[in-house]
Design a protein around this motif. Sequence first.
Motif, PDB file in Angstrom:
ATOM      1  N   GLN A  27      -4.823  12.644  -2.580  1.00  0.00           N
ATOM      2  CA  GLN A  27      -4.592  12.940  -0.966  1.00  0.00           C
ATOM      3  C   GLN A  27      -3.838  12.200  -0.289  1.00  0.00           C
ATOM      4  O   GLN A  27      -3.011  12.690   0.578  1.00  0.00           O
ATOM      5  CB  GLN A  27      -6.045  13.150  -0.525  1.00  0.00           C
ATOM      6  CG  GLN A  27      -6.942  14.188  -0.867  1.00  0.00           C
ATOM      7  CD  GLN A  27      -8.481  13.979  -0.358  1.00  0.00           C
ATOM      8  OE1 GLN A  27      -8.898  13.006   0.007  1.00  0.00           O
ATOM      9  NE2 GLN A  27      -9.008  15.139  -0.186  1.00  0.00           N
ATOM     10  N   GLN A  28      -3.740  10.878  -0.537  1.00  0.00           N
ATOM     11  CA  GLN A  28      -2.617  10.353   0.153  1.00  0.00           C
ATOM     12  C   GLN A  28      -1.249  10.498  -0.294  1.00  0.00           C
ATOM     13  O   GLN A  28      -0.226  10.429   0.460  1.00  0.00           O
ATOM     14  CB  GLN A  28      -2.813   8.668  -0.293  1.00  0.00           C
ATOM     15  CG  GLN A  28      -3.846   7.794   0.484  1.00  0.00           C
ATOM     16  CD  GLN A  28      -4.487   6.595  -0.042  1.00  0.00           C
ATOM     17  OE1 GLN A  28      -3.171   5.820   0.000  1.00  0.00           O
ATOM     18  NE2 GLN A  28      -5.317   6.232  -0.196  1.00  0.00           N
ATOM     19  N   THR A  37       0.825  14.358   1.176  1.00  0.00           N
ATOM     20  CA  THR A  37       0.798  14.706   2.799  1.00  0.00           C
ATOM     21  C   THR A  37       1.977  15.645   2.887  1.00  0.00           C
ATOM     22  O   THR A  37       2.457  15.850   1.942  1.00  0.00           O
ATOM     23  CB  THR A  37       1.397  13.297   3.288  1.00  0.00           C
ATOM     24  OG1 THR A  37       2.797  12.770   2.812  1.00  0.00           O
ATOM     25  CG2 THR A  37       0.145  12.171   3.207  1.00  0.00           C
ATOM     26  N   ASN A  80      -9.073  10.235  -3.600  1.00  0.00           N
ATOM     27  CA  ASN A  80      -8.657   9.578  -2.421  1.00  0.00           C
ATOM     28  C   ASN A  80      -7.075   9.360  -2.788  1.00  0.00           C
ATOM     29  O   ASN A  80      -6.359   9.289  -1.690  1.00  0.00           O
ATOM     30  CB  ASN A  80      -9.101   8.255  -2.435  1.00  0.00           C
ATOM     31  CG  ASN A  80      -8.757   7.264  -1.182  1.00  0.00           C
ATOM     32  OD1 ASN A  80      -8.444   7.971   0.002  1.00  0.00           O
ATOM     33  ND2 ASN A  80      -8.489   6.217  -1.417  1.00  0.00           N
ATOM     34  N   LEU A  81      -6.456   8.773  -3.644  1.00  0.00           N
ATOM     35  CA  LEU A  81      -5.254   8.496  -3.964  1.00  0.00           C
ATOM     36  C   LEU A  81      -4.296   9.591  -3.738  1.00  0.00           C
ATOM     37  O   LEU A  81      -3.283   9.867  -3.187  1.00  0.00           O
ATOM     38  CB  LEU A  81      -5.238   7.733  -5.133  1.00  0.00           C
ATOM     39  CG  LEU A  81      -5.212   6.223  -5.261  1.00  0.00           C
ATOM     40  CD1 LEU A  81      -5.296   5.796  -6.535  1.00  0.00           C
ATOM     41  CD2 LEU A  81      -4.766   5.489  -4.199  1.00  0.00           C
ATOM     42  N   LYS A 131       0.422   4.250  -6.789  1.00  0.00           N
ATOM     43  CA  LYS A 131      -0.574   5.053  -6.432  1.00  0.00           C
ATOM     44  C   LYS A 131      -0.860   6.119  -7.380  1.00  0.00           C
ATOM     45  O   LYS A 131      -2.075   6.513  -8.010  1.00  0.00           O
ATOM     46  CB  LYS A 131      -0.368   5.552  -5.131  1.00  0.00           C
ATOM     47  CG  LYS A 131      -0.740   4.981  -4.130  1.00  0.00           C
ATOM     48  CD  LYS A 131      -0.578   5.249  -2.672  1.00  0.00           C
ATOM     49  CE  LYS A 131      -0.796   4.580  -1.499  1.00  0.00           C
ATOM     50  NZ  LYS A 131      -0.699   5.065  -0.045  1.00  0.00           N
ATOM     51  N   ASN A 174       0.804  -1.330   0.010  1.00  0.00           N
ATOM     52  CA  ASN A 174       0.048  -0.011  -0.065  1.00  0.00           C
ATOM     53  C   ASN A 174       0.824   1.548  -0.090  1.00  0.00           C
ATOM     54  O   ASN A 174       0.340   2.362  -0.123  1.00  0.00           O
ATOM     55  CB  ASN A 174      -1.010  -0.044   1.185  1.00  0.00           C
ATOM     56  CG  ASN A 174      -1.896   1.240   1.077  1.00  0.00           C
ATOM     57  OD1 ASN A 174      -2.431   1.268  -0.068  1.00  0.00           O
ATOM     58  ND2 ASN A 174      -2.133   1.849   2.071  1.00  0.00           N
ATOM     59  N   GLU A 175       2.259   1.032   0.035  1.00  0.00           N
ATOM     60  CA  GLU A 175       3.048   2.447   0.400  1.00  0.00           C
ATOM     61  C   GLU A 175       3.752   2.569  -1.159  1.00  0.00           C
ATOM     62  O   GLU A 175       4.641   3.516  -1.217  1.00  0.00           O
ATOM     63  CB  GLU A 175       4.041   2.267   1.438  1.00  0.00           C
ATOM     64  CG  GLU A 175       3.588   2.127   2.795  1.00  0.00           C
ATOM     65  CD  GLU A 175       2.825   3.206   2.976  1.00  0.00           C
ATOM     66  OE1 GLU A 175       3.177   4.363   2.892  1.00  0.00           O
ATOM     67  OE2 GLU A 175       1.371   2.952   3.556  1.00  0.00           O
TER      68      GLU A 175
END
Length: 194
Positions: A102-103, A106, A99-100, A81, A75-76
């Motif tokens: 926004q991840q 950061t 959603n992606l 992503k 997931n990292e």
Amino acid sequence: MIFKAEAQSLPESRAGSTPSIADSLYLLGNYTAAINSYAEIRGESSNLQIARAYTAIGDKEKAILQYQNILLKDNENVLAKFELGKLYDKTKKYEEAINLFQQLTTPNIKNPEFYYYLGKVSQSNLDYDTGNEALKKAIQLDSTHLRGIYLLGKYYVGVEEPANALEIIDLGLKTAPNDVALLNLKMLKTHTES
């Protein structure tokens, strides 16, 4: 180089599957053969190339599934992503793309491209506040980010904020004085003021 060219002409059963052969197939646009070759090799980089190959042949749904599988295992994986987010944008799956992105945006990540895509997709999803803030952040991180400048300028022209439009368009024209899109936007801004 000769080895790669020869491998391209060999039948798949004789050519075997090595990363260089699979990469050669991919680079030459033989995407289905590349997918089969990468599938034999396996591994994270092969899975990423399979997703890219599906995208290249236009099978966006299989590409999305491939990227999702990569992210299920890791997931990292920032690259997966990012590429999946862009694919969601192309397929108008804006919520998933947002959603992606926004991840990816950061506080410890300072990549203007991630903010640009968050802005672009948010605007496409009619969330102009989030979109404009993300575009401003992209431009703050890279004052020469012409696509971000254009989108923000286009928004300001559309909502008739001439001072903001002129400021952002002129910022872009400092970097690219002959940029047709920005020049047209400036002309449109001037025309709406008349």
